[in-house]
Design a protein around this motif. Structure first.
Motif, PDB file in Angstrom:
ATOM      1  N   THR A   6       0.851  -1.194   0.000  1.00 15.20           N
ATOM      2  CA  THR A   6       0.000   0.000   0.000  1.00 15.20           C
ATOM      3  C   THR A   6       0.884   1.240   0.000  1.00 15.20           C
ATOM      4  O   THR A   6       1.786   1.359   0.833  1.00 15.20           O
ATOM      5  CB  THR A   6      -0.915   0.014   1.242  1.00 15.20           C
ATOM      6  OG1 THR A   6      -1.756  -1.132   1.171  1.00 15.20           O
ATOM      7  CG2 THR A   6      -1.789   1.268   1.288  1.00 15.20           C
ATOM      8  N   TRP A 134      -1.245   0.153  -9.235  1.00 12.10           N
ATOM      9  CA  TRP A 134      -1.008   1.586  -9.447  1.00 12.10           C
ATOM     10  C   TRP A 134       0.437   1.805  -9.873  1.00 12.10           C
ATOM     11  O   TRP A 134       1.361   1.221  -9.302  1.00 12.10           O
ATOM     12  CB  TRP A 134      -1.227   2.380  -8.165  1.00 12.10           C
ATOM     13  CG  TRP A 134      -2.660   2.407  -7.700  1.00 12.10           C
ATOM     14  CD1 TRP A 134      -3.204   1.645  -6.722  1.00 12.10           C
ATOM     15  CD2 TRP A 134      -3.712   3.221  -8.210  1.00 12.10           C
ATOM     16  NE1 TRP A 134      -4.537   1.934  -6.573  1.00 12.10           N
ATOM     17  CE2 TRP A 134      -4.876   2.913  -7.476  1.00 12.10           C
ATOM     18  CE3 TRP A 134      -3.801   4.199  -9.208  1.00 12.10           C
ATOM     19  CZ2 TRP A 134      -6.111   3.533  -7.707  1.00 12.10           C
ATOM     20  CZ3 TRP A 134      -5.018   4.812  -9.430  1.00 12.10           C
ATOM     21  CH2 TRP A 134      -6.150   4.481  -8.692  1.00 12.10           C
ATOM     22  N   PHE A 148      -2.430  -0.756  -3.710  1.00 12.42           N
ATOM     23  CA  PHE A 148      -3.471   0.098  -3.114  1.00 12.42           C
ATOM     24  C   PHE A 148      -2.831   1.451  -2.789  1.00 12.42           C
ATOM     25  O   PHE A 148      -1.641   1.518  -2.478  1.00 12.42           O
ATOM     26  CB  PHE A 148      -3.992  -0.551  -1.820  1.00 12.42           C
ATOM     27  CG  PHE A 148      -5.324  -0.036  -1.376  1.00 12.42           C
ATOM     28  CD1 PHE A 148      -6.487  -0.742  -1.661  1.00 12.42           C
ATOM     29  CD2 PHE A 148      -5.431   1.158  -0.670  1.00 12.42           C
ATOM     30  CE1 PHE A 148      -7.735  -0.249  -1.263  1.00 12.42           C
ATOM     31  CE2 PHE A 148      -6.666   1.656  -0.266  1.00 12.42           C
ATOM     32  CZ  PHE A 148      -7.827   0.946  -0.557  1.00 12.42           C
ATOM     33  N   VAL A 149      -3.641   2.519  -2.893  1.00 14.31           N
ATOM     34  CA  VAL A 149      -3.145   3.862  -2.571  1.00 14.31           C
ATOM     35  C   VAL A 149      -4.048   4.488  -1.509  1.00 14.31           C
ATOM     36  O   VAL A 149      -5.278   4.456  -1.645  1.00 14.31           O
ATOM     37  CB  VAL A 149      -3.137   4.761  -3.834  1.00 14.31           C
ATOM     38  CG1 VAL A 149      -2.995   6.229  -3.459  1.00 14.31           C
ATOM     39  CG2 VAL A 149      -2.002   4.366  -4.773  1.00 14.31           C
ATOM     40  N   ASP A 151      -4.576   8.179  -0.010  1.00 13.65           N
ATOM     41  CA  ASP A 151      -4.221   9.585  -0.203  1.00 13.65           C
ATOM     42  C   ASP A 151      -4.411  10.350   1.109  1.00 13.65           C
ATOM     43  O   ASP A 151      -5.526  10.544   1.567  1.00 13.65           O
ATOM     44  CB  ASP A 151      -5.100  10.195  -1.303  1.00 13.65           C
ATOM     45  CG  ASP A 151      -4.731  11.652  -1.577  1.00 13.65           C
ATOM     46  OD1 ASP A 151      -3.814  12.176  -0.902  1.00 13.65           O
ATOM     47  OD2 ASP A 151      -5.348  12.259  -2.472  1.00 13.65           O
ATOM     48  N   ALA A 159      -4.166  12.701  -5.163  1.00 13.41           N
ATOM     49  CA  ALA A 159      -4.683  11.532  -5.888  1.00 13.41           C
ATOM     50  C   ALA A 159      -6.208  11.573  -5.924  1.00 13.41           C
ATOM     51  O   ALA A 159      -6.825  11.375  -6.973  1.00 13.41           O
ATOM     52  CB  ALA A 159      -4.193  10.251  -5.223  1.00 13.41           C
ATOM     53  N   TRP A 286      -8.301   2.315  -3.838  1.00 14.84           N
ATOM     54  CA  TRP A 286      -7.771   3.556  -3.268  1.00 14.84           C
ATOM     55  C   TRP A 286      -8.715   4.057  -2.178  1.00 14.84           C
ATOM     56  O   TRP A 286      -9.900   3.696  -2.156  1.00 14.84           O
ATOM     57  CB  TRP A 286      -7.606   4.660  -4.336  1.00 14.84           C
ATOM     58  CG  TRP A 286      -8.928   5.128  -4.903  1.00 14.84           C
ATOM     59  CD1 TRP A 286      -9.615   4.556  -5.930  1.00 14.84           C
ATOM     60  CD2 TRP A 286      -9.734   6.218  -4.420  1.00 14.84           C
ATOM     61  NE1 TRP A 286     -10.795   5.223  -6.123  1.00 14.84           N
ATOM     62  CE2 TRP A 286     -10.882   6.258  -5.225  1.00 14.84           C
ATOM     63  CE3 TRP A 286      -9.572   7.165  -3.409  1.00 14.84           C
ATOM     64  CZ2 TRP A 286     -11.893   7.214  -5.024  1.00 14.84           C
ATOM     65  CZ3 TRP A 286     -10.565   8.115  -3.214  1.00 14.84           C
ATOM     66  CH2 TRP A 286     -11.717   8.129  -4.017  1.00 14.84           C
ATOM     67  N   ALA A 318      -8.466  -0.778   3.561  1.00 17.43           N
ATOM     68  CA  ALA A 318      -7.521  -1.190   2.505  1.00 17.43           C
ATOM     69  C   ALA A 318      -7.105  -2.639   2.710  1.00 17.43           C
ATOM     70  O   ALA A 318      -7.077  -3.437   1.759  1.00 17.43           O
ATOM     71  CB  ALA A 318      -6.288  -0.281   2.530  1.00 17.43           C
TER      72      ALA A 318
END
Ligand SMILES: Cc1cc2nc3c(=O)[nH]c(=O)nc-3n(C[C@H](O)[C@H](O)[C@H](O)COP(=O)(O)OP(=O)(O)OC[C@H]3O[C@@H](n4cnc5c(N)ncnc54)[C@H](O)[C@@H]3O)c2cc1C
Length: 368
Positions: A6, A134, A148-149, A151, A159, A286, A318
Motif C-alpha cells: 500500500t 497503481w 493500493f493507494v 491519499d 490523488a 484507493w 484497505a
C-alpha cells in the motif's frame, strides 16, 4: 511483491496514522512523504476524543509529555457581548490539549518510521491504474508501483481529486499570525479564546512555552475572501485594524504583553470533501483520509481527530479490500459521507447561535 503493497501519500497526522495501522495489520507500506517545513504547521487544539484514537494506534504516550499543555480554559464571546468560560477539565475524557504541533507531528512520524516501511521523501506527481496495480510518478523522478493507494495529502488531495469529485460548500479562509511576548514581566494566562465579530470569527491561543523562548500566541481570523482587505498579507496596518475590531482578543494581546508583528499568512479553511472517499479503478483500490477525504471548518476542532481516525479506518478498509472484501471501501466511504452530513448540520447550529450579526453576509451565508 508490490501487488499487496500500500502506498500512503503524505506525512501529516493522517499519513502517519495510516502507516502505523497498516504496520499493525502486518501490511507492507511505501510511504511517499515529503520533508515538511515543520514550523509552518498550523492547528494545535487537540480534542479529548483524540485519546482513544491515539490508544488504538499505540500512541497514547505522545500526548503525555510536557511539550503540550492541557486546554483547561476556553473563553468565548459568541452570541452575546459577554465573555464566558467553559472548563474542559470537567469533560468525561478529561481536558483536550494545546499541542506543540511540530513536536506532535515529529512524534507521529517517528512512530510511523519505527514500523517496517519503505519511504520515499518526495511528492506524488501522478498516478495511473492498470490490471489491479497503481503506477506512481514521484517528484524525484522515480516510478514506483503499489496494489493500493491511501491519499493523505491534505487539502490538496493530489490523488483523490483525480479519482473522485471534490465538493466544497464555503470559501472560508484563515488569516493567521504568531505573536511573541514583548513584556517579560507579565505571566500570560494559558487559555484559548474564540470571538465572533460582524464579518468573521477569531481564535487566539497561548501556545505551550518552549525552553528559553518567549511565550507565543497564535491568532487567526476566519472570514470569506470578499470580506478580507486586499493585500492583507503585506499590510500590517490593515491587520492591526482588523485585530482592533475584536472586543476581547485585542484586550488579551495588550494585557498579556504581546504585540502585533508581521501581517498574517493565509490558509484555506473551507469545508471540502471527496465523493466517494474510496473506490476501485481498473482493479486497483484507493482511499482518501484526513483533510484529503474531508476538511472541516476549524471551528469544529475536529481536523486532527478526523485525520487520526480516518487514517486508521482507511488502512483497515484497505487491508480488507486487499484480502478481497471490496465492500469495506464502500462502508468506509459511507462513514465519511455521514460524518460530513453530521458536521454540516452541527456547523449550521453553531453559527446560528450567533444572533447579533444575522444581517451580515458572513453569518447569513452560514445560517441560511
Ligand atoms: C487555520 C487552521 C487552523 C486549524 N486548527 C485546528 C485545530 O486547532 N485543531 C484541529 O484538530 N484541527 C485544526 N485544523 C485542521 C488540521 O490542521 C487538519 O485537519 C490536519 O492537519 C489534517 O491532517 P492531514 O494529515 O490530513 O493533512 P496535513 O496535515 O495537511 O498533511 C498533508 C501532508 O501531505 C503532504 N503532501 C502534500 N502534497 C503532497 C504530494 N503531492 N505528495 C506527497 N505528499 C504531499 C504534505 O507535505 C503534508 O505532509 C486547522 C486548520 C486550519 C486551516
Amino acid at each position: 511483491m508490490t501487488a499487496d503493497r500500500t502506498a500512503v501519500i503524505g506525512s501529516g497526522p493522517a499519513g502517519a496514522a495510516a502507516c502505523i495501522a497498516l504496520g499493525q495489520l502486518g501490511r507492507p507500506v511505501l510511504w511517499i512523504a515529503p520533508p515538511d517545513s515543520m514550523n509552518a504547521r498550523i492547528g494545535e487544539s487537540l480534542s479529548p476524543s483524540a485519546r482513544p484514537l491515539l490508544e488504538a494506534l499505540g500512541l497514547e504516550h505522545v500526548i503525555t509529555g510536557p511539550e503540550h499543555r492541557p486546554a483547561n480554559a476556553l473563553f468565548s464571546c459568541w452570541g452575546s457581548d459577554h465573555l464566558t468560560e467553559r472548563s474542559d477539565a470537567l469533560r468525561l475524557q478529561g481536558p483536550g490539549l494545546v499541542l506543540d504541533r511540530p513536536a506532535f507531528e515529529e512524534q507521529l512520524r517517528s512512530a510511523a518510521m519505527a514500523t517496517d516501511l519503505d519511504r520515499q521523501e518526495t511528492t506524488l506527481e501522478d498516478l495511473v491504474a492498470a490490471k489491479g496495480q497503481w503506477s506512481l510518478q514521484l517528484g524525484n523522478g522515480n516510478m514506483v508501483s503499489a496494489g493500493f493507494v491511501i491519499d493523505c495529502s491534505g487539502r490538496k488531495a493530489v490523488a483523490g481529486r483525480l479519482l473522485a469529485c471534490q465538493q466544497q460548500d464555503d470559501q472560508l479562509v484563515a488569516a493567521l499570525a504568531f505573536l511573541d511576548q514583548q513584556d517579560p514581566d507579565v505571566a500570560p494566562t494559558a487559555a484559548t479564546m474564540i470571538e465572533a465579530v460582524a464579518d468573521s470569527w477569531w481564535y487566539a491561543s497561548l501556545l505551550p512555552q518552549r525552553e528559553s523562548q518567549p511565550p507565543r500566541m497564535v491568532i487567526a481570523r476566519f472570514s470569506d475572501p470578499d470580506l478580507q482587505p486586499r493585500g492583507l498579507t503585506r499590510d500590517r496596518a490593515a491587520w492591526q485594524r482588523l485585530v482592533g475590531e475584536t472586543l476581547y482578543i485585542q484586550r488579551w494581546i495588550d494585557s498579556a504583553g504581546f504585540a502585533i508583528g508581521k501581517p498574517p499568512n493565509l490558509a484555506s479553511a473551507a469545508t471540502a470533501w471527496l465523493e466517494p472517499a474510496a473506490g476501485v479503478l481498473e482493479g486497483a483500490g484507493w482511499a482518501a483520509a484526513g483533510d484529503a477525504a474531508v476538511a472541516f471548518d476549524p471551528l469544529s476542532s475536529h481536523g486532527l481527530t478526523t485525520a487520526l481516525w480516518s487514517g486508521r479506518q482507511a488502512a483497515i478498509a484497505a487491508s480488507s479490500a486487499i484480502n478481497g472484501d471490496r465492500e469495506s471501501l464502500a462502508v468506509y466511504s459511507q462513514k465519511i459521507a455521514r460524518g460530513v452530513e453530521q458536521f454540516r448540520q452541527e456547523r449550521r447550529q453553531v453559527y446560528a447561535r450567533e444572533g447579533r450579526f444575522r444581517d451580515q453576509p458572513f453569518w447569513q451565508r452560514r445560517c441560511g
